[in-house]
Motif scaffolding. Sequence first.
Motif, PDB file in Angstrom:
ATOM      1  N   THR A 232     -12.249  26.154   3.901  1.00 37.83           N
ATOM      2  CA  THR A 232     -10.828  26.403   3.674  1.00 37.83           C
ATOM      3  C   THR A 232      -9.972  25.412   4.452  1.00 37.83           C
ATOM      4  O   THR A 232     -10.455  24.729   5.364  1.00 37.83           O
ATOM      5  N   LYS A 237      -7.174  28.921   2.968  1.00 36.89           N
ATOM      6  CA  LYS A 237      -7.234  28.925   1.511  1.00 36.89           C
ATOM      7  C   LYS A 237      -8.273  27.897   1.065  1.00 36.89           C
ATOM      8  O   LYS A 237      -8.485  26.896   1.756  1.00 36.89           O
ATOM      9  N   ASP A 273      -5.754  31.482  -2.745  1.00 32.03           N
ATOM     10  CA  ASP A 273      -6.268  30.147  -3.056  1.00 32.03           C
ATOM     11  C   ASP A 273      -5.350  29.456  -4.062  1.00 32.03           C
ATOM     12  O   ASP A 273      -4.639  30.124  -4.818  1.00 32.03           O
TER      13      ASP A 273
END
Length: 505
Positions: A232, A237, A273
């Motif tokens: 991430t 994310k 995301d």
Amino acid sequence: MNTFITEQLVSEKESLFPNLESLFCDINIHEYQNVMQKTQETVIAFLEDNTQPFSGVSPKELRKHFENINLNDAPQNYEEVFEEVKTLYTQHAVAFHHPKYVAHLNCPVVIPAVAAEMLISSINSSLDTWDQSAGGTLMEQKLIEWTCNEIGYGKNSDGIFTSGGSQSNLMGMLLARDYYSIKNFNHNIKKDGLPENAHRFRIFVSEMAHFSIQKSASILGLGEQAVVKIKTDRSFKMNSILLEDAIQKEIENGNIPIAVVATAGTTDFGNIDPLTNISAIAKQYGMWFHVDAAYGCGLLLTEQHRHLINGIENADSVTVDYHKSFFQPVSSSGFLVKDRNYFSLITHYADYLNPKDHDENEIPNQVNKSIQTTRRFDALKLWFTLRIIGKKGLGNYIERIISTAKEAAILLENDPHFELLNRSDISALVFRYSADPFKTFDLSRINTYIKSQLYKNGNALVAGTKVNGQFYLKFTILNPLTTVEDIKSILITIKKYGNEYIEVN
């Protein structure tokens, strides 16, 4: 009908069918009424008696009360059973409605849904086939149509209510696996089992994705090794650049990318995301695109924050958990698909249940779209909720929750006793008590101690998680009654236990 005649008919039935006490039927209406009143009194007592979210009872302490219970003993009366259940359950049940419960993804429930629960349990419809549910089938279909429309799907979309996000994610991965196999290898897994190259199938997820994706891969015969975790960014994310790099690497290694799962509301951080970027990558590589919006689905309710899940309409399938962000009692979840034809991959016909000619005669059997057969009419809870509170009313709850989380983040950032790891798109905050900056302490030990003391005393409940091997505390704010003052009070209690640990050590 005349009351006297009704009582006379009941009396006649009682004489024809003796010893059938407690069976839910017209013979026992008076028992039903009396017991429902007692149940209501028990629930009211639960609400009134809970001045804190948990009693603090330990497993060892509570288990003692079960040691001498023999379930084969002579039956008890209702008074005795309700008192027993109070001792064993209700006085120790975690109160999700309490404003200082900010631990897991458990929401308080709305009264219209509770009313629907009584109807659901009493009438006991099964939503697998039309001839067992009739109007219930059409109500569920209408709610699925509504949810698909809120997602941004077209008229060919469809879905089914499920037991929870894990089941919905399993269905997403099941369709992803079978669709890819049919489309690319002309191989029907439903009929012929896994193809020889199934061990090379790969599913891409964020390292913060829900564990049910790995579990699904295992159940589906692909193995946990099929799941490729993507690092991430600083906001926790999925990094879409690293996603594409990982896809290319797997292809170079002779593996077969079949699906990518984006998370709209991670369990730990409540972040989303980059759905639009991920959907474009999935399309480029011919992969199934699934969005796990079990947490983030509540954003569908609010105009102010709806843009945060733009791109969800590009997903082949979506998971929603009404029992997380729509304030529904467990269980109430959904699995939605962009194209209803995908469900043919899992449809099985049984002559005694859903014969194929029912399709030709346009008889709607929900079992055609489900991996469950017998299934509760959970959709009625959402129906009651939307008709009585409405989308806007629920959306106001979500907006209040998000606002409180933002204010809580500011409190944590401005207090030198705490380290905040993230700002949340929704309402989950990961942080830790950071102790005296001029002394060296094991912060994981301190924060583990704090969490255990909170649970032991029950005056406030927070969750815990690990990030890069270090233990952190977590607020999951899902209660519109939780205020900034509640958060301040919890932080004072956390400091108290943190200082307590430092003084002893």
